[in-house]
Scaffold this active site. Structure first.
Site, PDB file in Angstrom:
ATOM      1  N   GLY A 223       0.831  -1.197   0.000  1.00 24.82           N
ATOM      2  CA  GLY A 223       0.000   0.000   0.000  1.00 24.82           C
ATOM      3  C   GLY A 223       0.859   1.237   0.000  1.00 24.82           C
TER       4      GLY A 223
ATOM      5  N   GLY B  57       0.517   5.510   1.079  1.00 23.53           N
ATOM      6  CA  GLY B  57      -0.309   6.618   1.536  1.00 23.53           C
ATOM      7  C   GLY B  57       0.318   7.914   1.101  1.00 23.53           C
TER       8      GLY B  57
ATOM      9  CG  PHE C  47       1.978  10.258   5.458  1.00 31.14           C
ATOM     10  CD1 PHE C  47       2.197   9.133   6.248  1.00 31.14           C
ATOM     11  CD2 PHE C  47       0.700  10.795   5.387  1.00 31.14           C
ATOM     12  CE1 PHE C  47       1.163   8.585   6.965  1.00 31.14           C
ATOM     13  CE2 PHE C  47      -0.339  10.228   6.101  1.00 31.14           C
ATOM     14  CZ  PHE C  47      -0.113   9.121   6.883  1.00 31.14           C
ATOM     15  N   GLY C  48       3.986   7.896   2.747  1.00 27.78           N
ATOM     16  CA  GLY C  48       4.883   6.753   2.865  1.00 27.78           C
ATOM     17  C   GLY C  48       4.332   5.519   2.186  1.00 27.78           C
TER      18      GLY C  48
ATOM     19  CB  VAL D 102       1.990   0.116   3.750  1.00 27.53           C
ATOM     20  CG1 VAL D 102       1.779  -0.930   4.837  1.00 27.53           C
ATOM     21  CG2 VAL D 102       1.460   1.465   4.181  1.00 27.53           C
TER      22      VAL D 102
ATOM     23  CE  LYS E 290       1.138   4.440   7.342  1.00 24.02           C
ATOM     24  NZ  LYS E 290       0.168   5.343   7.990  1.00 24.02           N
TER      25      LYS E 290
ATOM     26  CG  ASP F  47      -7.346  11.477   5.878  1.00 25.01           C
ATOM     27  OD1 ASP F  47      -8.302  11.851   5.159  1.00 25.01           O
ATOM     28  OD2 ASP F  47      -6.309  10.990   5.412  1.00 25.01           O
TER      29      ASP F  47
END
Ligand SMILES: *[C@@H]1O[C@H](CO)[C@@H](O)[C@H](O)[C@H]1NC(C)=O
Ligand SMILES: *[C@@H]1O[C@H](CO)[C@@H](O)[C@H](O)[C@H]1NC(C)=O
Ligand SMILES: *[C@@H]1O[C@H](CO)[C@@H](O)[C@H](O)[C@H]1NC(C)=O
Length: 925
Positions: free
Chosen positions: A605, A607, A609-610, A612, A626, A724
């Protein structure tokens, strides 16, 4: 006593007889599509609409529906026109108008029609057909202000518009007078007979005005649900004093409900609301109270404490038994879903009693277009022609087929298109009063007489008068029309000379085929200017040309659209950032992580900001790792936030934080691994094609997520606001239990204050609009986002989509609101749920979702209230499932359990991949 009853019986029979013998004055009952007159079993006289020019008739058969007026209907083409019935009324008199619609699959199509109905220029309602056998009813109470009214069907968005009956009922005297009646109609939302003896409504002849008093035991979606325990029906045969006209008929007042446990509670949908309305309740004491007993109670409306002050004491208020007391609100703001309670006062010995209730919504009248009166006089000489009988307002809600209008708040006619309509006689001179007319098409008719003076129509650009028998001179005033570009008068019988002003104009001009019309000697321009009276016109002309040029030039200096885009907000450093993560978070070494993830081999995955990665510890425990983007300052800040927060927060419905690692410039967070990925993928990802999650499972996921959020809001001190929430932040474990993830954006709420101010962050589509505007963050912002998630669960649609929601709508909230508020919940339910849900539980969630996405935070429920409703919906759904499957309680528990088995399919780690690029600045709505 017996004799008294007999007397009543005879009286009743006489009444019935009288009424079937003569139609009540002011009653019109139109059987649309019908063939002949008849009198129904109520004694109402029906007439067919066979004089009606438009549409076609159909015969239908619907099981259990034998009333003759429902065996036929009239339907209209699915075009952009309107089709209007005109009815005669007496001015300054109040009426009830009722339109009904029984689809009966008349077109053998099963595309359920959807169209609008209007009263004159005022949009009345949208008719949304949701099955073939339900009769849709719309009622409006109005004060007639002209001798006729028009009821129009229009705007066929799906299927063909149709109508089954149109009924007009005249009221007496001041019945339903309101101080607003000159500007507002009353749209009937609820008219309820409480404690009814059967499901059948009470109407004519019991009600002399043929109002339909709906039974409270009628079963329909969200109609009088959540009834308090201890509610019983009571009734009497004693006469009730109903001498005042407004009062419900005796039969309605003779039954009631009583809250023997001290409360009467109800919840129902109010069609047409939210808005301002007229709401009255009707009470009559019909039980025998001992002299030392009392019945006193108060109305309790959620969020309206002022309404609870007045105490009802029926016998006192009505001055005795079997007499009516009718308190109400002539103007009250009500929601779409109304919950109300009557609660007994502490000093009352009996619980509350309620006989009847009426709620109407104020519907603001539309004044109609500017040109209504003028165009009426224009068409008067042609009243027999079909085009002149379209009826209603020329422009609203949609224009006549031969008219176009501008889109001003009060529109005017801009185009008249009456080519080849067999028009005879003179051109109606009133046409020149249409001051916004741009195009006039009267060509190909048999018009005679002179061309009128069109000086009043200064916007006229195109005039088609060719192929008629017009006589006389060509008026030179046409040359003064500043905007005239095309003039066609060929093939008429015009005579005289062609005015030179027309020849000098920059004009497409055809005047051939007029044997007696001649071109005169052309004057030169400077000579012409010398003619005093025309100087003004020429100056006007020059000015117009100049201003056009100027505007044209202005248009060229276009701006760069990209400049409008706002730069991303600059993040302020936060002091806690520099503190090393304290608390009891486990610190992994980088080599632990490298071993577990096989050097970050498997990406599952990413996101904002990073990225996974999947990992497996030596002990076999699966983890999600993450790795924050080390170059991102923002990432670092969130890293600290997460570490501090997550190490403190533990709840079974929050993704478990296992530890962190900060080495060699890398910032890493370690979480438990969630085998079934994100909720988002299950709702509309690639996965759904194989297997979509059923409704009960969706409810359980909602429950899990709500519990997680509730813990953040109420179980943490200080409270944590997620900021969020979205379907890609709700993860599913191998048992398909849901956990809330990603506290990267969470911030600790400052203790003792209700909000935290910070830079707006969040995901487009889920972001609380109030937070976006005010930047004041509260727990209600999470509730908003959660409401969006509920709508996704219902519909299987993404929060934002360019395609799914039709034109002009990208947003699930707008789209769902429109449907739910108009009662069309079917229109948003995920088709992949098929019929595997109970409509009650669906409504409960849909309504709650709408509450969650209310524009203002203080109108939204808390997450705990939402959770409670989800749990109620689960109970309803389980019960319904058990009934659907014909199972005992034990079996229903089994089936609920078996739905968990989905979790055992191995979805593979790939499915965890959620491209989470959506964290961005919200787009303005
Ligand atoms: C509807 O039924 C009537 C009488 O039963 C019949 O005369 C008529 O032709 C039918 N109309 C249509 C459109 O089938
Ligand atoms: C009802 O009250 C509201 C608020 O005071 C007002 O705006 C409105 O005009 C009133 N009347 C109607 C018919 O809505
Ligand atoms: C016009 O009138 C003629 C004769 O009266 C008729 O035959 C024709 O159908 C009419 N046309 C239209 C469009 O009404």
């Amino acid at each position: 006593m017996e004799r008294l009853f007999l007397l009543f019986l005879i009286f009743d029979v006489l009444l019935l007889f009288n009424n079937s013998a003569a139609q009540r004055p002011g009653f019109v009952s139109l059987d649309c599509g019908g063939k002949g007159n008849f009198t129904d079993e109520l004694g109402l006289q029906w007439t067919p609409d066979d004089q009606f020019l438009f549409g076609e008739t159909s015969n239908i058969t619907v099981a259990n529906e034998t009333r003759q007026q429902y065996l036929t209907l009239r339907h209209f083409p699915a075009d952009s026109r309107k089709y209007c019935y005109k009815l005669d009324v007496t001015t300054r008199t109040r009426y009830l108008i009722r339109a009904t619609f029984l689809y009966g699959n008349f077109d053998n199509n099963n595309v359920y029609p959807k169209f609008d109905i209007s009263l004159g220029a005022t949009p009345w309602s949208t008719i949304v057909i949701s099955d073939t056998t339900t009769i849709e009813v719309r009622e409006l109470i109005f004060l007639a202000s002209s001798p006729t009214i028009d009821v129009c069907l229009s705007n066929a968005t799906t299927g063909q518009p149709f109508i089954s009956t149109l009924e007009l009922r005249q009221f007496n005297g001041s019945v339903y007078y309101t101080p607003y009646e000159d500007r507002f109609y009353l749209s009937v939302s609820a008219r309820i007979n409480f404690g009814a003896n059967s499901d059948a409504p009470i109407r004519y002849p019991d009600d002399p005005f043929d109002r339909i008093w709906e039974s409270d035991s009628l079963k329909k979606a969200n109609y009088l649900v959540d009834v308090a325990a201890g509610t019983v029906k009571v009734s009497t045969k004693m006469p009730i004093d109903v001498t005042s006209d407004l009062i419900p008929p005796e039969k309605v007042m003779q039954t009631a409900v009583v809250g023997t446990n001290g409360s009467l509670t109800y919840r129902l949908n109010l069609d047409g609301f939210p808005g301002f309305g007229w709401a009255f309740s009707y009470f009559a004491e019909i039980e025998d109270l001992d002299p030392d007993e009392s019945r006193k109670f108060r109305l309790v409306l959620p969020g309206q404490p002022d309404m609870s002050k007045a105490v009802v004491n029926i016998q006192e208020n009505a001055h005795g038994k079997y007499r009516v007391y009718q308190p109400g609100y002539p103007n009250i703001s009500l929601p779409f879903v109304l919950s109300f309670r009557f609660g007994k006062t502490s000093d009352s010995s009996r619980g509350p009693l309620l006989n009847a209730m009426e709620i109407n919504k104020y519907l603001e009248q539309n004044d109609g277009s500017m040109d209504g009166a003028v165009i009426a006089s224009v068409i008067a000489p042609f009243s027999l022609a079909e085009w002149a009988q379209e009826g209603g307002d020329p422009c609203l809600p949609v224009p006549w087929s031969w008219v176009q209008c501008n889109s001003d708040p009060r529109p005017s006619i801009t185009v008249i298109h009456l080519s080849s309509k067999n028009l005879t006689g003179n051109i109606p001179s009133d046409l020149s009063k249409l001051s916004n007319l741009v195009e006039l098409w009267l060509d190909g008719n048999s018009l005679t007489g002179p061309i009128p003076d069109f000086s009043g129509c200064t916007n006229l650009k195109i005039i088609h008068l060719e192929n008629n028998q017009l006589r006389g001179e060509l008026p030179s005033t046409l040359g003064n029309l500043p905007n005239l570009r095309e003039l066609y008068v060929q093939n008429n019988m015009l005579s005289g000379t062609v005015p030179s002003i027309l020849l000098d104009k920059n004009l497409v001009f055809n005047y051939s085929g007029n044997i007696n019309l001649h071109e005169g000697a052309r004057k030169t321009k400077h000579l012409y200017i010398g003619v005093g009276s025309s100087v003004g016109a020429v100056i006007l002309l020059v000015a117009t040309v100049l201003s056009c040029l100027f505007m044209h030039k202005g248009n060229k200096s276009h701006y760069n659209k990209d400049q409008l885009r706002q730069p991303l907000p600059i993040q302020r450093p936060v002091s806690t950032l520099r503190d090393a993560p304290a608390e009891a978070a486990h610190c992994f070494t980088l080599s632990d992580i490298e071993v577990a993830t096989n050097n970050l081999e498997k990406k599952i995955g990413s996101g904002g900001f990073g990225v996974v990665y999947y990992g497996r510890m030596k002990d076999g425990k699966e983890i999600a790792v993450k790795v924050l983007n080390s170059h991102s300052y923002q990432g670092n800040r969130e890293f600290s936030n997460e570490v501090i927060l997550l190490s403190r927060i533990h709840h079974r419905n929050l993704v478990q934080f296992l530890g962190y690692c900060q080495e060699e410039g890398k910032s890493i967070l370690v979480y438990e691994y969630m085998q079934n990925g994100t909720l988002k993928e299950h709702l509309y990802g690639a996965l759904t094609r194989e297997r979509s999650i059923n409704w009960i499972k969706r409810l359980e996921i909602a429950e899990d997520a709500a519990k997680g959020i509730e813990y953040l809001h109420t179980g943490c001190v200080p409270a944590v606001i997620h900021r969020d929430l979205k379907s890609s932040n709700i993860l599913l474990d191998k048992h398909m239990r849901a956990k809330v993830s990603d506290f990267g954006l969470s911030k600790l709420a400052v203790e003792g204050t209700s909000h935290v101010s910070s830079v707006v962050r969040g995901t487009v589509g889920y972001l609380d609009p109030e937070y976006y505007i005010s930047q004041q963050l509260t727990d209600k912002s999470d509730v908003y986002s959660f409401g969006v998630i509920l709508l996704e669960l219902i519909s299987g649609q993404e929060a934002i989509s360019n395609e799914s929601f039709g034109a002009n709508c990208r947003n699930i909230v707008q789209w769902a609101k429109l449907h739910i508020e108009s009662g069309d919940i079917q229109g948003i339910i995920d088709p992949s749920l098929h019929n595997g849900y109970d409509i009650q539980s669906m409504w409960k969630i849909a309504e709650k979702a709408l509450m969650c996405v209310m524009p203002h935070g203080d109108m939204r429920p808390s997450i705990s209230e939402v959770l409670k409703d989800i749990q109620d919906a689960i109970l309803i759904e389980r019960e319904a499932t058990a009934i659907r499957d014909g199972n005992s309680d034990d079996m229903s528990r089994l089936s609920a359990h078996s739905s968990l088995n989905i979790g055992s399919i191995d979805l593979g780690a790939e499915n965890y991949l959620s491209l989470d690029e959506s964290i961005a600045q919200p787009t303005a709505r």
